[in-house]
Motif scaffolding. Structure first.
Motif, short mmCIF file in Angstrom:
data_model
loop_
_atom_site.label_atom_id
_atom_site.label_comp_id
_atom_site.label_asym_id
_atom_site.label_seq_id
_atom_site.Cartn_x
_atom_site.Cartn_y
_atom_site.Cartn_z
N THR A 1 -3.66 10.41 -14.89
CA THR A 1 -3.79 11.49 -13.91
C THR A 1 -3.26 12.77 -14.54
OG1 THR A 1 -3.49 9.96 -12.08
CG2 THR A 1 -3.15 12.29 -11.60
N LEU A 2 -4.10 13.80 -14.57
CA LEU A 2 -3.73 15.10 -15.11
C LEU A 2 -4.08 16.17 -14.08
CD1 LEU A 2 -5.15 14.67 -18.71
CD2 LEU A 2 -2.75 14.61 -18.05
N GLN A 3 -3.12 17.00 -13.74
CA GLN A 3 -3.31 18.08 -12.76
C GLN A 3 -3.90 17.55 -11.46
OE1 GLN A 3 -5.34 21.49 -14.42
NE2 GLN A 3 -4.07 21.47 -16.26
N ARG B 1 -14.22 10.40 -14.86
CA ARG B 1 -13.46 11.06 -13.79
C ARG B 1 -13.65 10.25 -12.52
NH1 ARG B 1 -15.35 13.94 -9.92
NH2 ARG B 1 -17.22 14.57 -11.03
N THR C 1 -19.01 16.56 -16.06
CA THR C 1 -17.61 16.40 -15.64
C THR C 1 -17.35 15.02 -15.05
OG1 THR C 1 -18.03 17.32 -13.45
CG2 THR C 1 -17.33 18.86 -15.20
N PRO D 1 -11.87 22.83 -14.91
CA PRO D 1 -10.99 22.41 -16.01
C PRO D 1 -11.23 21.00 -16.52
CG PRO D 1 -9.80 22.21 -13.94
CD PRO D 1 -11.15 22.83 -13.62
N VAL D 2 -12.14 20.27 -15.92
CA VAL D 2 -12.30 18.84 -16.22
C VAL D 2 -12.66 18.54 -17.67
CG1 VAL D 2 -13.66 16.77 -15.67
CG2 VAL D 2 -12.66 18.15 -13.85
N GLN E 1 -4.02 11.26 -24.61
CA GLN E 1 -2.81 10.68 -24.01
C GLN E 1 -2.90 9.16 -23.95
OE1 GLN E 1 -1.43 12.54 -20.34
NE2 GLN E 1 -0.73 10.57 -19.58
N LEU F 1 -7.75 15.71 -23.13
CA LEU F 1 -6.31 15.40 -23.05
C LEU F 1 -6.08 13.97 -22.57
CD1 LEU F 1 -4.93 18.71 -21.50
CD2 LEU F 1 -4.73 17.93 -23.87
N ALA F 2 -6.88 13.50 -21.62
CA ALA F 2 -6.73 12.13 -21.12
C ALA F 2 -7.01 11.11 -22.22
CB ALA F 2 -7.67 11.90 -19.94
N LEU G 1 -9.56 18.56 -19.67
CA LEU G 1 -8.66 17.49 -19.23
C LEU G 1 -9.14 16.12 -19.71
CD1 LEU G 1 -7.85 18.65 -15.59
CD2 LEU G 1 -6.37 18.78 -17.60
#
Length: 131
Positions: free
Chosen positions: A57-59, A76, A121, A87-88, A98, A94-95, A91
């Motif tokens: 989970t981000l933002q 998503r 997205t 922003p997806v 991470q 980044l997901a 993100l």
């Protein structure tokens, strides 16, 4: 002389209307089907069968990240309005990083290549560069 409505001669001639009972049964069927389909969550694309799944989970946006052979599929989860989707794509990168501990090297290639359009997205696939 006032005219009275003429009743249909055959029940089928009245149209495809539903009785209240049939309407309730139809609505219940649709509700059960929707619940079953929503419970499916994110399913991997065939090249990612057997992949390791990580939930990130981000933002406030939830992603399912599937990792296999230095490739990542990011899906998503949940609904977002058009404005919330902006922003997806970043993100998703980044997901993947991470969840994997690796860097995204670019879009996945070969059998892992995404059939989606760039900027989708809902789903993205990446090639990872791991140490």
């Amino acid at each position: 002389m006032p005219s009275e409505p003429i009743a249909p001669r055959h029940p089928a001639a009245a149209g495809p209307g539903l009785s209240p009972r049939r309407l309730r049964v139809s609505l219940l069927f649709v509700l059960v089907l929707a619940v079953l389909l929503s419970a499916c969550g994110a399913s991997p694309a065939s090249p990612f069968f057997g992949a390791t799944r990580h939930d990130v989970t981000l933002q406030g946006i939830r992603f399912a990240v599937l990792l296999k052979n230095e490739n990542a599929e990011v899906i998503r989860l949940g609904y977002l309005s058009r404005a919330e989707r902006r922003p997806v794509p970043g993100l998703m990168v980044l997901a993947a990083e991470q969840a994997s501990g690796c860097k995204v090297a670019g879009p996945a290639a070969g059998i892992y290549r995404s059939p989606s359009l760039p900027g989708d997205t809902g789903e993205a696939r990446f090639q990872l560069k791991c140490p």
